[in-house]
Design a protein around this motif. Structure first.
Motif, PDB file in Angstrom:
ATOM      1  N   PHE A  21      37.666  28.952 100.569  1.00  0.00           N
ATOM      2  CA  PHE A  21      37.464  27.776 101.461  1.00  0.00           C
ATOM      3  C   PHE A  21      35.872  27.254 101.174  1.00  0.00           C
ATOM      4  O   PHE A  21      35.462  26.195 101.547  1.00  0.00           O
ATOM      5  CB  PHE A  21      37.681  28.054 102.989  1.00  0.00           C
ATOM      6  CG  PHE A  21      39.289  27.820 103.317  1.00  0.00           C
ATOM      7  CD1 PHE A  21      39.752  26.640 103.536  1.00  0.00           C
ATOM      8  CD2 PHE A  21      39.974  28.793 103.720  1.00  0.00           C
ATOM      9  CE1 PHE A  21      41.112  26.381 103.591  1.00  0.00           C
ATOM     10  CE2 PHE A  21      41.536  28.792 103.708  1.00  0.00           C
ATOM     11  CZ  PHE A  21      41.888  27.526 103.885  1.00  0.00           C
ATOM     12  N   LYS A  22      35.074  28.436 101.154  1.00  0.00           N
ATOM     13  CA  LYS A  22      33.494  27.967 100.782  1.00  0.00           C
ATOM     14  C   LYS A  22      33.409  27.469  99.647  1.00  0.00           C
ATOM     15  O   LYS A  22      32.718  26.306  99.631  1.00  0.00           O
ATOM     16  CB  LYS A  22      32.930  29.409 100.726  1.00  0.00           C
ATOM     17  CG  LYS A  22      31.322  29.203 100.676  1.00  0.00           C
ATOM     18  CD  LYS A  22      30.473  30.323 100.660  1.00  0.00           C
ATOM     19  CE  LYS A  22      29.155  30.472 100.602  1.00  0.00           C
ATOM     20  NZ  LYS A  22      28.384  31.765 100.573  1.00  0.00           N
ATOM     21  N   VAL A  23      34.241  27.875  98.372  1.00  0.00           N
ATOM     22  CA  VAL A  23      34.012  26.916  97.414  1.00  0.00           C
ATOM     23  C   VAL A  23      34.405  25.792  97.302  1.00  0.00           C
ATOM     24  O   VAL A  23      34.046  24.552  96.885  1.00  0.00           O
ATOM     25  CB  VAL A  23      34.641  27.812  96.287  1.00  0.00           C
ATOM     26  CG1 VAL A  23      34.661  26.970  94.743  1.00  0.00           C
ATOM     27  CG2 VAL A  23      34.046  28.954  95.956  1.00  0.00           C
ATOM     28  N   PRO A  55      51.558  37.700  77.878  1.00  0.00           N
ATOM     29  CA  PRO A  55      50.603  38.058  78.876  1.00  0.00           C
ATOM     30  C   PRO A  55      49.289  38.259  78.336  1.00  0.00           C
ATOM     31  O   PRO A  55      48.342  37.843  79.208  1.00  0.00           O
ATOM     32  CB  PRO A  55      51.178  39.302  79.438  1.00  0.00           C
ATOM     33  CG  PRO A  55      52.498  39.501  78.989  1.00  0.00           C
ATOM     34  CD  PRO A  55      52.719  38.754  77.750  1.00  0.00           C
ATOM     35  N   LYS A  56      49.070  38.468  76.975  1.00  0.00           N
ATOM     36  CA  LYS A  56      47.617  38.641  76.679  1.00  0.00           C
ATOM     37  C   LYS A  56      47.060  37.382  76.472  1.00  0.00           C
ATOM     38  O   LYS A  56      45.983  37.099  76.287  1.00  0.00           O
ATOM     39  CB  LYS A  56      47.694  39.292  75.325  1.00  0.00           C
ATOM     40  CG  LYS A  56      47.981  40.850  75.278  1.00  0.00           C
ATOM     41  CD  LYS A  56      47.918  41.444  73.967  1.00  0.00           C
ATOM     42  CE  LYS A  56      48.330  43.092  73.973  1.00  0.00           C
ATOM     43  NZ  LYS A  56      48.242  43.539  72.827  1.00  0.00           N
ATOM     44  N   ALA A  57      47.851  36.058  76.311  1.00  0.00           N
ATOM     45  CA  ALA A  57      47.271  34.833  76.196  1.00  0.00           C
ATOM     46  C   ALA A  57      46.577  34.411  77.275  1.00  0.00           C
ATOM     47  O   ALA A  57      45.624  33.496  77.074  1.00  0.00           O
ATOM     48  CB  ALA A  57      48.372  33.911  75.697  1.00  0.00           C
ATOM     49  N   GLY A  58      47.292  34.775  78.407  1.00  0.00           N
ATOM     50  CA  GLY A  58      46.866  34.027  79.566  1.00  0.00           C
ATOM     51  C   GLY A  58      46.868  35.172  80.760  1.00  0.00           C
ATOM     52  O   GLY A  58      47.342  35.186  81.880  1.00  0.00           O
ATOM     53  N   PRO A  59      45.714  36.168  80.945  1.00  0.00           N
ATOM     54  CA  PRO A  59      45.653  37.162  81.752  1.00  0.00           C
ATOM     55  C   PRO A  59      44.991  36.816  83.040  1.00  0.00           C
ATOM     56  O   PRO A  59      44.603  35.643  83.244  1.00  0.00           O
ATOM     57  CB  PRO A  59      44.396  38.178  81.193  1.00  0.00           C
ATOM     58  CG  PRO A  59      43.663  37.242  80.381  1.00  0.00           C
ATOM     59  CD  PRO A  59      44.647  36.254  79.750  1.00  0.00           C
ATOM     60  N   ARG A  60      45.432  37.539  84.183  1.00  0.00           N
ATOM     61  CA  ARG A  60      44.995  36.989  85.433  1.00  0.00           C
ATOM     62  C   ARG A  60      43.413  37.052  85.639  1.00  0.00           C
ATOM     63  O   ARG A  60      42.854  37.654  85.055  1.00  0.00           O
ATOM     64  CB  ARG A  60      45.686  38.008  86.659  1.00  0.00           C
ATOM     65  CG  ARG A  60      47.299  38.069  86.566  1.00  0.00           C
ATOM     66  CD  ARG A  60      47.683  39.163  87.625  1.00  0.00           C
ATOM     67  NE  ARG A  60      49.212  39.303  87.513  1.00  0.00           N
ATOM     68  CZ  ARG A  60      50.082  38.448  87.961  1.00  0.00           C
ATOM     69  NH1 ARG A  60      49.543  37.749  88.789  1.00  0.00           N
ATOM     70  NH2 ARG A  60      51.284  38.753  88.063  1.00  0.00           N
ATOM     71  N   GLY A  61      43.010  36.053  86.626  1.00  0.00           N
ATOM     72  CA  GLY A  61      41.668  36.250  86.862  1.00  0.00           C
ATOM     73  C   GLY A  61      41.275  36.760  87.880  1.00  0.00           C
ATOM     74  O   GLY A  61      42.204  37.678  88.567  1.00  0.00           O
ATOM     75  N   ASP A  62      40.090  36.858  88.469  1.00  0.00           N
ATOM     76  CA  ASP A  62      39.528  37.983  89.436  1.00  0.00           C
ATOM     77  C   ASP A  62      40.246  37.422  90.945  1.00  0.00           C
ATOM     78  O   ASP A  62      40.132  36.039  90.948  1.00  0.00           O
ATOM     79  CB  ASP A  62      37.973  38.007  89.605  1.00  0.00           C
ATOM     80  CG  ASP A  62      37.435  38.688  88.410  1.00  0.00           C
ATOM     81  OD1 ASP A  62      38.220  39.674  87.692  1.00  0.00           O
ATOM     82  OD2 ASP A  62      36.314  38.289  88.023  1.00  0.00           O
ATOM     83  N   TYR A  63      40.386  38.224  91.687  1.00  0.00           N
ATOM     84  CA  TYR A  63      40.963  37.996  92.950  1.00  0.00           C
ATOM     85  C   TYR A  63      39.773  37.220  93.951  1.00  0.00           C
ATOM     86  O   TYR A  63      38.720  38.090  93.914  1.00  0.00           O
ATOM     87  CB  TYR A  63      41.744  38.978  93.798  1.00  0.00           C
ATOM     88  CG  TYR A  63      42.165  38.615  95.361  1.00  0.00           C
ATOM     89  CD1 TYR A  63      43.045  37.992  95.397  1.00  0.00           C
ATOM     90  CD2 TYR A  63      41.182  39.132  96.470  1.00  0.00           C
ATOM     91  CE1 TYR A  63      43.536  37.713  96.714  1.00  0.00           C
ATOM     92  CE2 TYR A  63      41.428  38.728  97.542  1.00  0.00           C
ATOM     93  CZ  TYR A  63      42.636  37.906  97.851  1.00  0.00           C
ATOM     94  OH  TYR A  63      43.091  37.629  99.259  1.00  0.00           O
ATOM     95  N   VAL A  64      39.916  36.070  94.509  1.00  0.00           N
ATOM     96  CA  VAL A  64      38.857  35.629  95.482  1.00  0.00           C
ATOM     97  C   VAL A  64      39.362  35.637  96.722  1.00  0.00           C
ATOM     98  O   VAL A  64      40.518  34.955  97.229  1.00  0.00           O
ATOM     99  CB  VAL A  64      38.600  34.322  94.900  1.00  0.00           C
ATOM    100  CG1 VAL A  64      37.632  33.448  95.727  1.00  0.00           C
ATOM    101  CG2 VAL A  64      38.232  34.079  93.372  1.00  0.00           C
ATOM    102  N   PRO A  65      38.545  36.128  97.887  1.00  0.00           N
ATOM    103  CA  PRO A  65      39.071  36.366  98.991  1.00  0.00           C
ATOM    104  C   PRO A  65      39.024  34.748  99.526  1.00  0.00           C
ATOM    105  O   PRO A  65      38.595  33.885  99.387  1.00  0.00           O
ATOM    106  CB  PRO A  65      37.955  36.904  99.582  1.00  0.00           C
ATOM    107  CG  PRO A  65      37.137  37.802  98.952  1.00  0.00           C
ATOM    108  CD  PRO A  65      37.433  36.969  97.192  1.00  0.00           C
TER     109      PRO A  65
END
Length: 434
Positions: free
Chosen positions: A218-220, A203-213
């Motif tokens: 859709f905006k991105v 799990p340390k090799a690929g942690p989760r990123g920040d949640y994006v609403p």
């Protein structure tokens, strides 16, 4: 000396010149010209140089190369590649290993713009590697994902490798482009699966990123939509039969230039730099094609392809046993030669054998390109590994090579699937062109 002996000495001379850092285009020209001079005289050798050089540069299909290179360079200079990566990250970044998966997705989409493995690895690497470092990703996973994802640029259309293969074998560029779609998606899926597996094991090799609403996602995605639309129009136009590959490349390049200036994402200085870079890359590729066109008549006169084919058939290995020998030879050569060099040097020798064995030439084009892709991440050359190392200068080379090993295994799985199930490569072109 017999023509065969001259041919063998010429092939050894070709590799010797490349070992001493002679550019592959000039190495092929030198061997082809002087080989023909020895066998058929200076008049015939000079005639071949003149006629084949003109034939190479006047090839209508080759226009695809500078147009798609320009499309990729403009997209990179205008920062559109950042938009592709941001869109991928917004949708998959919250999952374990999501940032690395977003990098592979970004590589896959940018491959449909650039057609270059190196350009894909550099462009996405510059954007993604700092972000993965910030979130605490393991160096081996982050660099391995970029190096492996970059190889998709050589497979997913528009692929420079497919254009050269088409010219060397006189196959259809459009069929080859379409043949690369499903194998490209297959490899992308295998790479992402590899990332997910590594992230769950460590799990340390690929942690989760920040949640994006959802609204932000859709905006991105909307910001990336214009370039995605250009890609869909170019590749989709070829599939629908509306455009030829050459027309699609010109339309794609023209639209991305208009988009870059229309959105003020690029100024004249940036545009000029992108055009100059396109000219340099295109000139190099044209020289490689000229060199191959001069070398091919020499190889034909020496009967090396015919002799090699008879020898392989005489071993009694069968069609797939012979194919395995050819693939292993590619793997070995891939440790010392870059992809384009290996393609233009080997295809004139190997292709007649493939025809003799009864394999589909379009299918073999996909197999050859994937094996060459593998060479891009294997030591000691591993061009994409050196490219990623140049972006992530603080990461040891050994760590990068360690990081690509799981992805190399994924590529082997993908290659085996395409060999066992050829329709993965042939279904779309057969459906399109009957």
């Amino acid at each position: 000396m017999t023509p065969l002996l001259v041919g063998v000495l010429g092939v050894f001379g070709l590799f010797a010149l490349m070992i001493f850092r002679t550019p592959v285009a000039f190495a092929m020209m030198i061997v082809g010209y002087f080989g023909l001079w020895i066998l058929e005289g200076s008049r015939a050798a000079s005639a071949v140089v003149l006629t084949e050089s003109y034939s190479a540069v006047s090839n209508y299909s080759l226009i695809v190369v500078p147009m798609f290179i320009l499309l990729g360079n403009i997209s990179s200079a205008a920062g559109f590649s950042r938009g592709l990566y941001d869109a991928a990250f917004a949708w998959v970044g919250r999952f374990r290993g999501g940032l690395a998966s977003a990098s592979v997705l970004g590589c896959a989409v940018f491959s449909a713009v650039s057609g270059s493995s190196v350009a894909t690895a550099v462009t996405i690497g510059k954007v993604a590697l700092p972000e993965m470092k910030r979130l605490g990703y393991g160096d081996s996973l982050s660099t391995g994902a970029i190096a492996a994802g970059g190889t998709l640029g050589f497979l997913i259309p528009p692929s420079t490798g497919f254009v050269l293969y088409a010219i060397l074998t006189e196959e259809s560029v459009g069929r080859l482009f379409m043949a690369g779609i499903l194998p490209g998606l297959l490899l992308m899926t295998l790479f992402i699966s590899t990332i997910v597996l590594i992230s769950y094991i460590d799990p340390k090799a690929g942690p989760r990123g920040d949640y994006v609403p959802l609204s932000q996602r859709f905006k991105v995605l909307g910001r990336a939509a214009p370039l995605l639309a250009i890609i869909a129009l170019s590749i989709g136009g070829i599939y629908a039969g509306v455009f030829t590959p050459v027309e699609a490349s010109a339309i794609g390049a023209g639209l991305v230039v208009l988009l870059a200036f229309g959105t003020r994402a690029i100024n004249f200085a940036g545009f000029r730099g992108a055009v100059l870079e396109t000219l340099k890359t295109s000139a190099m590729l044209y020289m490689v094609v000229i060199g191959a066109n001069i070398l091919n008549p020499f190889l034909a006169v020496t009967h090396i392809p015919e002799t090699l084919g008879n020898a392989l058939v005489g071993w009694g290995l069968g069609a797939y046993g012979t194919l395995l020998v050819i693939i292993l030879a590619y793997v070995v050569l891939g440790m010392f030669l870059d992809g384009l060099s290996m393609l233009v040097v080997t295809i004139p020798i190997v292709f007649p054998v493939i025809q003799q064995l009864g394999f589909d030439p379009i299918w073999f084009g996909v197999v050859a390109v994937i094996v060459i892709e593998m060479g891009m991440i294997t030591p000691p050359v591993g061009l994409n590994v050196f490219v990623v190392k140049g972006v992530a200068q603080d990461v040891p080379m050994a760590t990068v090579f360690k990081g690509v090993l799981p992805f190399l295994l994924a590529m082997i799985v993908g290659l085996l699937l395409i060999i066992i199930f050829p329709p993965i490569a042939t279904f779309i072109p057969d459906t399109m062109f009957g």
